[in-house]
Scaffold this motif. Sequence first.
Motif, PDB file in Angstrom:
ATOM      1  N   VAL A 232       0.628  -1.266  -0.002  1.00  0.00           N
ATOM      2  CA  VAL A 232       0.040  -0.011   0.020  1.00  0.00           C
ATOM      3  C   VAL A 232       0.840   1.254  -0.158  1.00  0.00           C
ATOM      4  O   VAL A 232       0.482   2.215  -0.342  1.00  0.00           O
ATOM      5  CB  VAL A 232      -0.945   0.120   1.178  1.00  0.00           C
ATOM      6  N   ASP A 256      -6.586  -0.630  -0.058  1.00  0.00           N
ATOM      7  CA  ASP A 256      -5.521  -1.869   0.456  1.00  0.00           C
ATOM      8  C   ASP A 256      -6.023  -3.190   0.308  1.00  0.00           C
ATOM      9  O   ASP A 256      -7.023  -3.550  -0.186  1.00  0.00           O
ATOM     10  CB  ASP A 256      -5.370  -1.362   1.989  1.00  0.00           C
ATOM     11  N   ALA A 277      -2.480  -3.791  -3.239  1.00  0.00           N
ATOM     12  CA  ALA A 277      -3.247  -2.295  -3.129  1.00  0.00           C
ATOM     13  C   ALA A 277      -3.522  -2.165  -4.714  1.00  0.00           C
ATOM     14  O   ALA A 277      -2.912  -2.377  -5.753  1.00  0.00           O
ATOM     15  CB  ALA A 277      -2.454  -1.551  -2.509  1.00  0.00           C
ATOM     16  N   PHE A 351      -1.398   5.460   5.930  1.00  0.00           N
ATOM     17  CA  PHE A 351      -1.686   3.954   5.443  1.00  0.00           C
ATOM     18  C   PHE A 351      -0.590   3.105   6.164  1.00  0.00           C
ATOM     19  O   PHE A 351      -1.281   2.088   6.758  1.00  0.00           O
ATOM     20  CB  PHE A 351      -1.403   3.763   3.908  1.00  0.00           C
TER      21      PHE A 351
END
Length: 456
Positions: A232, A256, A277, A351
């Motif tokens: 991600v 994700d 991702a 993230f």
Amino acid sequence: MAPTATERAVAELLDQVPGATVEPDALAAAALDRSGARPDGLPAVLVLIRDVVGVQRTLEVAHRHRVPVVPRGAGSGVAGGALAGTGSVVLDLSGLDRILEIDPVDELAVVEAGVITAELDRAAGEHGLRYAPDPASAAISTIGGNVATNAGGMRCVKYGVTRDAVLGLDVVLADGRLISTGRRTVKGVAGLDLTSLFVGSEGALGVVVRATVRLRALPETTLTAAAAYDDVAAAARACVSVARARREPSLLELLDHATLSVVDRAQGTDFATRGRALVVAQAEGPAAADEIAAIAELLAKESTWSERGLDEESSERLVLARRLALPSIERFGRALIEDICVPRSRLVDAFRGVEEIARRTGVDVFTFAHAGDGNLHPIISFDPALAEPPPAVQQAADAIFALAIELGGTVTGEHGIGSLKRAWLAREVGEDSIEVQRSIKAALDPHGLLNPGKAL
């Protein structure tokens, strides 16, 4: 015994305002919203509004008897902004559902608060126009609710949020007075900007009954690009590169691996096989072909897979995973839907931070994002059989809010504070700012009757 103030108010509303009811099932339904949280009891009365006069009369009665009022649209909010507890008056505005005007020359519409977002968009489409804000709840949410929370959506990266589309409002104040703010023109600086003040105020300053909103031309061309990545962080870096290169997508979404996996599980798709991702981008308008080509080139640099959609059918297929994300998550558990927003330059940190929080707390977190404007939706899933979220879920949510503030962001990008995030508001904006906001509320709602316990 003499009737209480609430009992007097209810009797007056039942006698004088069409649509008032104390039917138990109706009260139970009106007490809740999509957040899944529960208030401390049932409201005293529900008023199904039929016209603006009914709103004025209801608020005048509630103001005189000092009874709290909870405005309500479709109940699609996820921050507890429409929860109605013991003794309150629920003001259901969904019956104010008329599109009063669409002006294709000035590119605006005048609509009542209960108009469904998607219905306005469809009506505008008959004139070659559209209503640009596109919350995920567009098929069920109302314009009044969107104004109350300053709702966003996938097209916000290019067109902005609800506030950027609202030109003027008709608002009923706490004592029943009706005021109009803003104008029909794009320009105008006469007086303080009361329109922006009411947008995002979650019904705590006044009740929006009508809105004049800006419409946009429908694009003749919309093209799509998608790319998958090993992790991600690489996907987030790709999204940042789009901003750094000054490209202008009309949509830039990131999902994700947890989200891709649950979509595959629910829908029988194979998105997760392409990478851990996924980024989906769109460009539209006369320069769409050149814009999407430049964006696709940026997205492809670290990708494990990429594809471009060159027509409506292939473009919709590439966007499918994003549209299916939340329904797929909700199929297997109860979802606590969050909406932090961070500077785009901190997407990678956001993230990574959410992934670490999920590992540390042991809860399931599915994250997708309006990456073009830094708005993440970390969806925390838990057992639907539980009446309340377990402690680990709240710990994860608190850690996510703290992460957003640490990264220079906000605890809510488009859902609002409601009743569920009030403890975090002061941490984000500071006590002096809270005091200023409370002073404004006191000026407009001196008895604190409008949507108490929400927003501030």
